[in-house]
Design a protein around this motif. Structure first.
Motif, PDB file in Angstrom:
ATOM      1  N   LEU A 155      -2.653  25.138  21.212  1.00 15.68           N
ATOM      2  CA  LEU A 155      -2.102  25.061  19.849  1.00 15.68           C
ATOM      3  C   LEU A 155      -0.574  24.998  19.880  1.00 15.68           C
ATOM      4  CD1 LEU A 155      -4.461  27.539  17.947  1.00 15.68           C
ATOM      5  CD2 LEU A 155      -4.408  25.035  17.745  1.00 15.68           C
ATOM      6  N   ASP A 156       0.028  25.700  20.843  1.00 11.20           N
ATOM      7  CA  ASP A 156       1.493  25.627  20.998  1.00 11.20           C
ATOM      8  C   ASP A 156       1.917  24.196  21.302  1.00 11.20           C
ATOM      9  OD1 ASP A 156       1.772  28.295  20.528  1.00 11.20           O
ATOM     10  OD2 ASP A 156       2.129  28.868  22.620  1.00 11.20           O
ATOM     11  N   ARG A 157       1.188  23.560  22.226  1.00  9.29           N
ATOM     12  CA  ARG A 157       1.522  22.177  22.598  1.00  9.29           C
ATOM     13  C   ARG A 157       1.328  21.244  21.389  1.00  9.29           C
ATOM     14  NH1 ARG A 157       5.036  19.227  24.284  1.00  9.29           N
ATOM     15  NH2 ARG A 157       4.369  17.056  24.403  1.00  9.29           N
ATOM     16  N   ILE A 158       0.241  21.466  20.653  1.00  2.00           N
ATOM     17  CA  ILE A 158      -0.046  20.647  19.471  1.00  2.00           C
ATOM     18  C   ILE A 158       1.083  20.772  18.447  1.00  2.00           C
ATOM     19  CG2 ILE A 158      -1.555  20.677  17.421  1.00  2.00           C
ATOM     20  CD1 ILE A 158      -3.902  20.976  19.471  1.00  2.00           C
ATOM     21  N   ALA A 159       1.598  21.993  18.303  1.00  3.22           N
ATOM     22  CA  ALA A 159       2.682  22.225  17.340  1.00  3.22           C
ATOM     23  C   ALA A 159       3.954  21.474  17.734  1.00  3.22           C
ATOM     24  CB  ALA A 159       2.963  23.724  17.233  1.00  3.22           C
ATOM     25  N   GLU A 160       4.148  21.264  19.052  1.00  2.00           N
ATOM     26  CA  GLU A 160       5.353  20.586  19.546  1.00  2.00           C
ATOM     27  C   GLU A 160       5.209  19.069  19.540  1.00  2.00           C
ATOM     28  OE1 GLU A 160       5.584  22.009  23.530  1.00  2.00           O
ATOM     29  OE2 GLU A 160       6.288  23.991  22.966  1.00  2.00           O
ATOM     30  N   SER A 161       3.972  18.591  19.612  1.00  3.46           N
ATOM     31  CA  SER A 161       3.726  17.176  19.897  1.00  3.46           C
ATOM     32  C   SER A 161       3.872  16.295  18.652  1.00  3.46           C
ATOM     33  CB  SER A 161       2.312  17.024  20.473  1.00  3.46           C
ATOM     34  OG  SER A 161       1.993  15.654  20.584  1.00  3.46           O
ATOM     35  N   GLU A 162       4.385  15.077  18.890  1.00  2.18           N
ATOM     36  CA  GLU A 162       4.542  14.091  17.811  1.00  2.18           C
ATOM     37  C   GLU A 162       3.220  13.831  17.080  1.00  2.18           C
ATOM     38  OE1 GLU A 162       5.808  10.329  19.388  1.00  2.18           O
ATOM     39  OE2 GLU A 162       6.222   9.483  17.403  1.00  2.18           O
ATOM     40  N   TRP A 163       2.109  13.833  17.834  1.00  5.96           N
ATOM     41  CA  TRP A 163       0.813  13.491  17.234  1.00  5.96           C
ATOM     42  C   TRP A 163      -0.066  14.719  17.023  1.00  5.96           C
ATOM     43  CZ3 TRP A 163       1.686   9.026  15.355  1.00  5.96           C
ATOM     44  CH2 TRP A 163       2.485   8.112  16.041  1.00  5.96           C
ATOM     45  N   TRP A 170     -10.266  12.124   9.432  1.00 11.60           N
ATOM     46  CA  TRP A 170     -11.062  13.347   9.431  1.00 11.60           C
ATOM     47  C   TRP A 170     -10.288  14.417   8.662  1.00 11.60           C
ATOM     48  CZ3 TRP A 170      -9.598  10.606  13.802  1.00 11.60           C
ATOM     49  CH2 TRP A 170      -8.379  10.981  14.394  1.00 11.60           C
ATOM     50  N   GLY A 171     -10.936  15.547   8.471  1.00 11.30           N
ATOM     51  CA  GLY A 171     -10.279  16.679   7.801  1.00 11.30           C
ATOM     52  C   GLY A 171      -9.773  16.285   6.425  1.00 11.30           C
ATOM     53  N   ASP A 172      -8.527  16.609   6.133  1.00  7.89           N
ATOM     54  CA  ASP A 172      -7.971  16.274   4.816  1.00  7.89           C
ATOM     55  C   ASP A 172      -7.376  14.863   4.785  1.00  7.89           C
ATOM     56  OD1 ASP A 172      -5.765  16.646   6.372  1.00  7.89           O
ATOM     57  OD2 ASP A 172      -4.964  18.350   5.257  1.00  7.89           O
ATOM     58  N   ARG A 173      -7.638  14.083   5.837  1.00  7.23           N
ATOM     59  CA  ARG A 173      -7.243  12.668   5.921  1.00  7.23           C
ATOM     60  C   ARG A 173      -5.756  12.461   5.634  1.00  7.23           C
ATOM     61  NH1 ARG A 173     -11.527   8.991   6.144  1.00  7.23           N
ATOM     62  NH2 ARG A 173     -13.485  10.106   6.418  1.00  7.23           N
ATOM     63  N   GLU A 174      -4.973  13.347   6.235  1.00  2.00           N
ATOM     64  CA  GLU A 174      -3.523  13.261   6.072  1.00  2.00           C
ATOM     65  C   GLU A 174      -2.991  11.933   6.595  1.00  2.00           C
ATOM     66  OE1 GLU A 174      -1.407  16.395   8.079  1.00  2.00           O
ATOM     67  OE2 GLU A 174       0.557  15.602   7.511  1.00  2.00           O
ATOM     68  N   CYS A 175      -2.015  11.371   5.872  1.00  6.64           N
ATOM     69  CA  CYS A 175      -1.313  10.167   6.328  1.00  6.64           C
ATOM     70  C   CYS A 175       0.156  10.512   6.547  1.00  6.64           C
ATOM     71  CB  CYS A 175      -1.390   9.067   5.267  1.00  6.64           C
ATOM     72  SG  CYS A 175      -3.061   8.424   5.025  1.00  6.64           S
ATOM     73  N   ARG A 176       0.728   9.927   7.590  1.00  6.85           N
ATOM     74  CA  ARG A 176       2.168  10.112   7.807  1.00  6.85           C
ATOM     75  C   ARG A 176       2.824   8.768   8.083  1.00  6.85           C
ATOM     76  NH1 ARG A 176       3.828  15.650  10.999  1.00  6.85           N
ATOM     77  NH2 ARG A 176       2.492  17.054   9.791  1.00  6.85           N
ATOM     78  N   THR A 177       4.000   8.616   7.520  1.00 15.83           N
ATOM     79  CA  THR A 177       4.812   7.441   7.810  1.00 15.83           C
ATOM     80  C   THR A 177       5.464   7.654   9.168  1.00 15.83           C
ATOM     81  OG1 THR A 177       5.218   7.163   5.466  1.00 15.83           O
ATOM     82  CG2 THR A 177       6.688   5.996   6.973  1.00 15.83           C
ATOM     83  N   GLY A 229       7.914   7.587  12.264  1.00 21.14           N
ATOM     84  CA  GLY A 229       9.368   7.614  12.388  1.00 21.14           C
ATOM     85  C   GLY A 229       9.993   8.554  11.392  1.00 21.14           C
ATOM     86  N   LEU A 230       9.188   8.980  10.393  1.00 17.34           N
ATOM     87  CA  LEU A 230       9.671   9.959   9.424  1.00 17.34           C
ATOM     88  C   LEU A 230       8.864  11.240   9.564  1.00 17.34           C
ATOM     89  CD1 LEU A 230       9.939   7.727   6.225  1.00 17.34           C
ATOM     90  CD2 LEU A 230      11.766   8.350   7.800  1.00 17.34           C
ATOM     91  N   GLY A 231       9.508  12.357   9.521  1.00 12.77           N
ATOM     92  CA  GLY A 231       8.799  13.627   9.553  1.00 12.77           C
ATOM     93  C   GLY A 231       8.093  13.860   8.231  1.00 12.77           C
ATOM     94  N   ALA A 232       7.306  14.917   8.173  1.00 18.81           N
ATOM     95  CA  ALA A 232       6.570  15.249   6.948  1.00 18.81           C
ATOM     96  C   ALA A 232       7.545  15.509   5.800  1.00 18.81           C
ATOM     97  CB  ALA A 232       5.702  16.480   7.183  1.00 18.81           C
ATOM     98  N   ASP A 233       8.784  15.893   6.143  1.00 18.16           N
ATOM     99  CA  ASP A 233       9.775  16.171   5.099  1.00 18.16           C
ATOM    100  C   ASP A 233      10.534  14.906   4.696  1.00 18.16           C
ATOM    101  OD1 ASP A 233      11.039  15.780   7.490  1.00 18.16           O
ATOM    102  OD2 ASP A 233      12.131  17.680   7.500  1.00 18.16           O
ATOM    103  N   GLY A 234      10.125  13.755   5.247  1.00 21.63           N
ATOM    104  CA  GLY A 234      10.759  12.501   4.884  1.00 21.63           C
ATOM    105  C   GLY A 234      12.073  12.253   5.610  1.00 21.63           C
ATOM    106  N   VAL A 235      12.436  13.168   6.508  1.00 27.15           N
ATOM    107  CA  VAL A 235      13.680  13.012   7.248  1.00 27.15           C
ATOM    108  C   VAL A 235      13.381  12.324   8.579  1.00 27.15           C
ATOM    109  CG1 VAL A 235      15.589  14.226   8.370  1.00 27.15           C
ATOM    110  CG2 VAL A 235      14.694  15.041   6.176  1.00 27.15           C
ATOM    111  N   ASP A 236      14.165  11.325   8.885  1.00 26.80           N
ATOM    112  CA  ASP A 236      13.961  10.601  10.139  1.00 26.80           C
ATOM    113  C   ASP A 236      14.210  11.551  11.316  1.00 26.80           C
ATOM    114  OD1 ASP A 236      13.815   8.891  12.243  1.00 26.80           O
ATOM    115  OD2 ASP A 236      14.968   7.313  11.292  1.00 26.80           O
ATOM    116  N   ASN A 237      13.202  11.699  12.159  1.00 24.40           N
ATOM    117  CA  ASN A 237      13.399  12.511  13.370  1.00 24.40           C
ATOM    118  C   ASN A 237      12.732  11.807  14.525  1.00 24.40           C
ATOM    119  OD1 ASN A 237      10.744  13.102  12.748  1.00 24.40           O
ATOM    120  ND2 ASN A 237      11.171  15.156  12.042  1.00 24.40           N
TER     121      ASN A 237
END
Ligand code: ZN
Length: 224
Positions: free
Chosen positions: A77-85, A207-214, A216-224
């Motif tokens: 879970l630690d690795r998942i929290a760090e990973s881009e995907w 799957w799950g809540d079928r989250e979508c992400r753009t 190149g942009l973080g969940a906060d909309g800031v390019d990271n």
């Protein structure tokens, strides 16, 4: 510490016969090995030790210190929290996997986003690499769903895609020489992987809540 009685291995022929039941080889045999041959043997032995040094260091550093299911899951879970995907993973479960070659797996058709990891001792580095590999599969499933194999991943194999995902994530080295089996990421495969990921605009979990992400942009909309 070695038992000092055996540290030198020096027995008289009589002692050898008493302890081991057979006479020692003639003591002249050792002296017949020429000095140059003994030195050559020493040099070969030293070269082997030096050559395996990096491997040994890596193994020691990555000693399998994660031994029980809560420890393994927590590190994953630690690795998942760090990973881009990492956001593509819906859950991590630690279960005994019967197939000895398989350390972890995710399923597709239907896909549930659950990473199942074998209950065995894991080194932290090896586990990070494993998680990044499985996240690579989840990215594949998210982007291409049930699209046939020859129309997805830019044409590289499923395992090469997942291994290149780990290379791209920095937890695996690229393969510079030919590898036995399907778990490889060669330079040309990494180029394909990076080109495919570079074209992604939006990724949606299926799957799950079928989250979508753009991308190149973080969940906060800031390019990271
Ligand atoms: Zn795989």
């Amino acid at each position: 510490m070695a038992d000092p009685d055996f540290a030198g291995g020096d027995f008289t022929d009589e002692e050898f016969a008493e302890y081991f039941g057979t006479p020692a080889r003639p003591s002249t045999e050792r002296r017949r090995i020429p000095l140059w041959a003994r030195l050559a043997g020493l040099i070969v032995a030293l070269a082997m030790i030096v050559g395996s040094g990096n491997f040994l260091l890596t193994e020691i550093r990555d000693f399998a210190s994660l031994n029980d299911a809560p420890e393994i899951r927590s590190a994953a879970l630690d690795r998942i929290a760090e990973s881009e995907w990492g956001w593509l993973a819906a859950e991590v479960v630690i279960v005994p996997i019967e197939e000895p070659r398989v350390g972890a797996f995710v399923t597709n058709n239907p896909s549930d986003g659950i990473i199942q990891i074998d209950l065995r001792p894991w080194g932290p580095d090896r586990l990070d690499r494993l998680v990044d590999h499985e996240l690579g599969h989840l990215l594949d499933f998210a982007v291409w769903g049930a699209v046939p194999a020859d129309e997805r991943r830019g044409g590289i194999s499923s395992e090469a895609w997942a291994e290149c995902a780990a290379v791209d994530a920095g937890t695996r080295a690229i393969d510079l020489s030919e590898v036995v089996g399907e778990y490889h990421c060669y330079a040309d495969e990494l180029v394909v992987y990076e080109a495919q990921v570079g074209q992604l605009v939006e990724v949606c979990a299926r799957w799950g809540d079928r989250e979508c992400r753009t991308i190149g942009l973080g969940a906060d909309g800031v390019d990271n």
